[in-house]
Design a protein around this motif. Structure first.
Motif, mmCIF file in Angstrom:
data_model
loop_
_atom_site.group_PDB
_atom_site.id
_atom_site.type_symbol
_atom_site.label_atom_id
_atom_site.label_comp_id
_atom_site.label_asym_id
_atom_site.label_seq_id
_atom_site.Cartn_x
_atom_site.Cartn_y
_atom_site.Cartn_z
ATOM 1 N N VAL A 3 0.879 -1.180 0.000
ATOM 2 C CA VAL A 3 0.000 0.000 0.000
ATOM 3 C C VAL A 3 0.911 1.223 0.000
ATOM 4 O O VAL A 3 1.690 1.416 0.934
ATOM 5 N N CYS A 4 0.832 2.011 -1.081
ATOM 6 C CA CYS A 4 1.765 3.131 -1.262
ATOM 7 C C CYS A 4 1.029 4.453 -1.079
ATOM 8 O O CYS A 4 0.017 4.695 -1.742
ATOM 9 N N PHE A 5 1.539 5.279 -0.165
ATOM 10 C CA PHE A 5 0.807 6.519 0.139
ATOM 11 C C PHE A 5 1.754 7.601 0.661
ATOM 12 O O PHE A 5 2.845 7.323 1.152
ATOM 13 N N TRP A 6 1.296 8.856 0.521
ATOM 14 C CA TRP A 6 1.971 9.972 1.174
ATOM 15 C C TRP A 6 1.173 10.355 2.411
ATOM 16 O O TRP A 6 -0.063 10.362 2.387
ATOM 17 N N TYR A 7 1.905 10.689 3.488
ATOM 18 C CA TYR A 7 1.258 11.370 4.608
ATOM 19 C C TYR A 7 1.503 12.863 4.407
ATOM 20 O O TYR A 7 2.652 13.292 4.228
ATOM 21 N N ILE A 8 0.442 13.649 4.404
ATOM 22 C CA ILE A 8 0.556 15.100 4.201
ATOM 23 C C ILE A 8 0.356 15.786 5.550
ATOM 24 O O ILE A 8 -0.765 15.778 6.079
ATOM 25 N N PRO A 9 1.420 16.337 6.127
ATOM 26 C CA PRO A 9 1.262 16.985 7.435
ATOM 27 C C PRO A 9 0.342 18.217 7.320
ATOM 28 O O PRO A 9 0.201 18.781 6.231
ATOM 29 N N PRO A 10 -0.287 18.624 8.441
ATOM 30 C CA PRO A 10 -1.224 19.762 8.402
ATOM 31 C C PRO A 10 -0.662 20.995 7.679
ATOM 32 O O PRO A 10 -1.390 21.659 6.944
ATOM 33 N N SER A 11 0.638 21.252 7.858
ATOM 34 C CA SER A 11 1.219 22.484 7.280
ATOM 35 C C SER A 11 1.214 22.478 5.748
ATOM 36 O O SER A 11 1.339 23.528 5.122
ATOM 37 N N LEU A 12 1.083 21.284 5.143
ATOM 38 C CA LEU A 12 1.119 21.210 3.675
ATOM 39 C C LEU A 12 -0.270 21.032 3.062
ATOM 40 O O LEU A 12 -0.418 21.031 1.843
ATOM 41 N N ARG A 13 -1.274 20.847 3.915
ATOM 42 C CA ARG A 13 -2.580 20.433 3.391
ATOM 43 C C ARG A 13 -3.261 21.500 2.547
ATOM 44 O O ARG A 13 -3.971 21.185 1.601
ATOM 45 N N GLY A 14 -3.043 22.774 2.880
ATOM 46 C CA GLY A 14 -3.699 23.826 2.102
ATOM 47 C C GLY A 14 -2.924 24.249 0.861
ATOM 48 O O GLY A 14 -3.463 24.916 -0.021
ATOM 49 N N MET A 15 -1.663 23.855 0.791
ATOM 50 C CA MET A 15 -0.789 24.360 -0.291
ATOM 51 C C MET A 15 -1.160 23.790 -1.646
ATOM 52 O O MET A 15 -1.452 22.609 -1.769
ATOM 53 N N GLU A 16 -1.143 24.662 -2.691
ATOM 54 C CA GLU A 16 -1.335 24.090 -4.023
ATOM 55 C C GLU A 16 -0.013 23.490 -4.500
ATOM 56 O O GLU A 16 1.046 23.770 -3.939
ATOM 57 N N ASP A 17 -0.130 22.655 -5.516
ATOM 58 C CA ASP A 17 1.034 21.944 -6.051
ATOM 59 C C ASP A 17 2.088 22.934 -6.516
ATOM 60 O O ASP A 17 1.822 23.793 -7.353
ATOM 61 N N SER A 18 3.281 22.853 -5.955
ATOM 62 C CA SER A 18 4.359 23.756 -6.349
ATOM 63 C C SER A 18 5.676 23.072 -6.040
ATOM 64 O O SER A 18 5.707 22.030 -5.396
ATOM 65 N N GLU A 19 6.744 23.687 -6.499
ATOM 66 C CA GLU A 19 8.049 23.093 -6.231
ATOM 67 C C GLU A 19 8.338 23.066 -4.735
ATOM 68 O O GLU A 19 8.924 22.122 -4.215
ATOM 69 N N GLU A 20 7.895 24.124 -4.043
ATOM 70 C CA GLU A 20 8.160 24.194 -2.609
ATOM 71 C C GLU A 20 7.423 23.079 -1.870
ATOM 72 O O GLU A 20 7.983 22.399 -1.013
ATOM 73 N N ARG A 21 6.147 22.845 -2.255
ATOM 74 C CA ARG A 21 5.378 21.778 -1.610
ATOM 75 C C ARG A 21 6.054 20.428 -1.851
ATOM 76 O O ARG A 21 6.209 19.616 -0.942
ATOM 77 N N THR A 22 6.485 20.209 -3.094
ATOM 78 C CA THR A 22 7.129 18.933 -3.435
ATOM 79 C C THR A 22 8.395 18.727 -2.627
ATOM 80 O O THR A 22 8.638 17.646 -2.084
ATOM 81 N N SER A 23 9.223 19.768 -2.521
ATOM 82 C CA SER A 23 10.498 19.579 -1.816
ATOM 83 C C SER A 23 10.266 19.414 -0.312
ATOM 84 O O SER A 23 11.026 18.730 0.365
ATOM 85 N N ARG A 24 9.186 20.003 0.203
ATOM 86 C CA ARG A 24 8.869 19.788 1.627
ATOM 87 C C ARG A 24 8.284 18.390 1.855
ATOM 88 O O ARG A 24 8.618 17.720 2.835
ATOM 89 N N LEU A 25 7.449 17.953 0.904
ATOM 90 C CA LEU A 25 6.843 16.619 1.027
ATOM 91 C C LEU A 25 7.919 15.529 0.975
ATOM 92 O O LEU A 25 7.824 14.503 1.648
ATOM 93 N N MET A 26 8.947 15.771 0.190
ATOM 94 C CA MET A 26 10.035 14.800 0.039
ATOM 95 C C MET A 26 10.687 14.477 1.386
ATOM 96 O O MET A 26 11.169 13.369 1.612
ATOM 97 N N LYS A 27 10.692 15.465 2.297
ATOM 98 C CA LYS A 27 11.381 15.278 3.583
ATOM 99 C C LYS A 27 10.501 14.637 4.645
ATOM 100 O O LYS A 27 10.997 14.229 5.694
ATOM 101 N N VAL A 28 9.210 14.550 4.389
ATOM 102 C CA VAL A 28 8.280 14.091 5.437
ATOM 103 C C VAL A 28 8.522 12.630 5.822
ATOM 104 O O VAL A 28 8.740 12.312 6.988
ATOM 105 N N ALA A 29 8.494 11.734 4.841
ATOM 106 C CA ALA A 29 8.624 10.301 5.147
ATOM 107 C C ALA A 29 9.953 9.974 5.857
ATOM 108 O O ALA A 29 9.949 9.252 6.856
ATOM 109 N N PRO A 30 11.102 10.505 5.366
ATOM 110 C CA PRO A 30 12.358 10.186 6.061
ATOM 111 C C PRO A 30 12.375 10.635 7.522
ATOM 112 O O PRO A 30 12.914 9.923 8.382
ATOM 113 N N VAL A 31 11.761 11.795 7.815
ATOM 114 C CA VAL A 31 11.758 12.272 9.206
ATOM 115 C C VAL A 31 10.867 11.372 10.066
ATOM 116 O O VAL A 31 11.255 10.968 11.172
ATOM 117 N N ILE A 32 9.693 11.040 9.553
ATOM 118 C CA ILE A 32 8.800 10.167 10.327
ATOM 119 C C ILE A 32 9.469 8.815 10.556
ATOM 120 O O ILE A 32 9.423 8.253 11.657
#
Length: 491
Positions: free
Chosen positions: A410-439
């Motif tokens: 089962v493959c999924f992203w967890y989107i932390p609250p701080s990213l939930r309102g953001m529209e798709d952008s390079e900044e959102r992508t680069s922040r999302l990239m760091k979420v799984a490794p930190v968790i």
């Protein structure tokens, strides 16, 4: 020290081994206790400094040896823990463990009936049964237990090459045309690794496009085969995947088999991860067409929960492995022995020394029956569907691909609250990239659970949850979700 074979060493030996068994039994019980950690994580330099691991000239006492055993298990990952989801091989089967102990005590080598009579016969019986389940008439063919799926896949490549150009065995690659193999872009890296090892070269492995669910696209396969032939290359192998590593996708085997027949190419199915589904009446349709393969990799140490390592290569044509690999070593495979020489399996293997891997699988199969394996596998697939249904519409989760999983991936992203309102952008992508490794790092620091993550293609780091441990329950899935949310809230 005073252990056997020392004179009068029986009593010391019995009490030493009894102590070892006690340590092991405590560890086994702990492995299934949800209040214990999955991992007591330390950084490598800490572990190196905290204990003296160096080898010395002088022997240590048996007390110190027992302490070494305890320490090693203290920092081992509890791969049998119901909340360890990190790898494709998880769980701790009691009958499998007993079989492993027996195998080590018998301590023999798989190359001849002369020194491994029962084990050689069990390998013969078990491989035939597995070939029957693949769908080859009467379980015909050949096979071998190898040290893992990567080696099984390499065997397939070796045998396919020999079948097309037998002269390669004596004369080498210089004597034959430039070969090419085909596999999907989601296939396991071992296909390229095998090509490198066999002198075929990684550039000769052509990656075929996959659809959005990770399945090989047959029309792209045919196009690339035709293209390769026009360039003067010789297509010799297609490796289809039954259960890809990340998405758990099953390639369309019937369509691939049709193409292989049309162009006279060896068809291999890498079912290292998905092969276990052949045990399940409910799920085996996902491997429809596998009976048309020339060879199959199937790892009982993954989905079936057999202790590591246990990987089988199955080959449809009998005698081919033997003629491909035999060297007629006269000090091992004497032709004037007093029993049926067909049971000396060593000359069809690449290895000389070969560990007994079959006994674990055979004994577990005896203890569970095929229906027991089926129940275990069905349960894991049901848990994966439970997880999928739980998160597919849950706030803070995004699925990597649409639709319910075909395997337990089962493959999924967890989107932390701080990213939930953001529209798709390079900044959102680069922040999302760091979420799984930190968790993941926090999971390991707390020691509560372990689940894998990775990027794939243009998709940044996502969690790949897999379930192959029959000890896992719905509560463990709930726990995992709560834990991801607890550890990722502030990111």
């Amino acid at each position: 020290p005073d252990l056997l074979p020392t004179c009068n060493g029986e009593i010391t030996t019995m009490s030493f081994l009894q102590d070892v068994v006690d340590i092991l039994l405590q560890y086994v019980v702990k492995s299934f206790d949800r209040t214990t950690k999955v991992i007591d994580f330390h950084y490598p330099n800490e572990l190196l400094q905290e204990y003296n691991w160096e080898l010395a000239d002088q022997p240590q006492t048996l007390e110190e040896i027992l302490l070494n055993c305890r320490t090693t298990l203290k920092y081992a990952i509890k791969t049998g823990h119901p909340r360890y989801f990190n790898q494709l091989s998880t769980g701790l089967d009691m009958v499998g463990l007993a079989a492993d102990w027996l195998t080590s005590a018998a301590n023999t080598n798989m190359f001849t009936y002369e020194i491994a009579p029962v084990f050689v016969l069990l390998e013969y019986v078990t491989l035939r049964k597995m070939r029957e389940m693949v769908g080859w008439p009467g379980g015909c063919g050949d096979g071998i237990f190898s040290p893992g799926g990567a080696i099984s896949n390499m065997y397939a490549m070796l045998i396919a090459r020999f079948k097309m150009f037998p002269e390669v065995k004596e004369k080498g690659m210089a004597a034959i045309p430039r070969l090419v193999a085909f596999t999907s872009e989601h296939s396991h890296f071992s296909v390229k690794k095998g090509a490198a090892a066999l002198g075929i070269g990684t550039d000769s492995v052509i990656l075929i496009r996959c659809d959005e669910r990770g399945k090989m696209i047959p029309s792209d396969l045919e196009r690339r085969i035709v293209e390769a032939k026009q360039k003067g290359f010789v297509p010799f192998l297609v490796s289809a995947t039954a259960g890809t590593t990340v998405y758990g996708a099953f390639d369309p085997l019937i369509a691939i088999a049709d193409i292989c027949r049309k162009y006279k190419i060896w068809m291999h199915v890498d079912g290292a991860w998905g092969g276990g589904l052949l045990m399940s009446r409910k799920h085996k349709w996902k491997l429809n067409g596998i009976e048309r393969a020339n060879s199959v990799t199937w790892n009982p140490h993954k989905m079936m929960g057999v202790p590591l390592q246990c990987s089988a290569l199955l080959v449809r044509e009998e005698g081919l492995m033997q003629s491909c690999n035999q060297m007629h070593a006269s000090y091992l495979f004497q032709q004037d022995k007093h029993y049926d020489l067909s049971y000396d399996t060593g000359d069809k293997a690449l290895q000389c020394g070969r560990h007994v891997d079959v006994f674990k699988l055979w004994l577990m199969w005896r203890a569970k029956g095929t229906t027991g394996f089926e129940a275990q596998i069905d349960k894991c697939l049901e848990l994966a569907e439970y997880l999928y249904n739980k998160i597919k519409n849950r706030e803070g989760y995004e699925m990597v691909f649409d639709g319910k999983p075909q395997h337990t991936n089962v493959c999924f992203w967890y989107i932390p609250p701080s990213l939930r309102g953001m529209e798709d952008s390079e900044e959102r992508t680069s922040r999302l990239m760091k979420v799984a490794p930190v968790i993941k790092a926090r999971m390991m620091e707390y020691g509560t659970t372990m689940v894998s993550y990775q990027p794939l293609g243009d998709k940044v780091n996502f969690f790949r949850m897999v379930i192959s441990n029959p000890a896992a329950t719905h509560q463990d899935i709930d726990f995992l979700i709560d834990e991801i949310e607890r550890l990722g809230q502030d990111l």
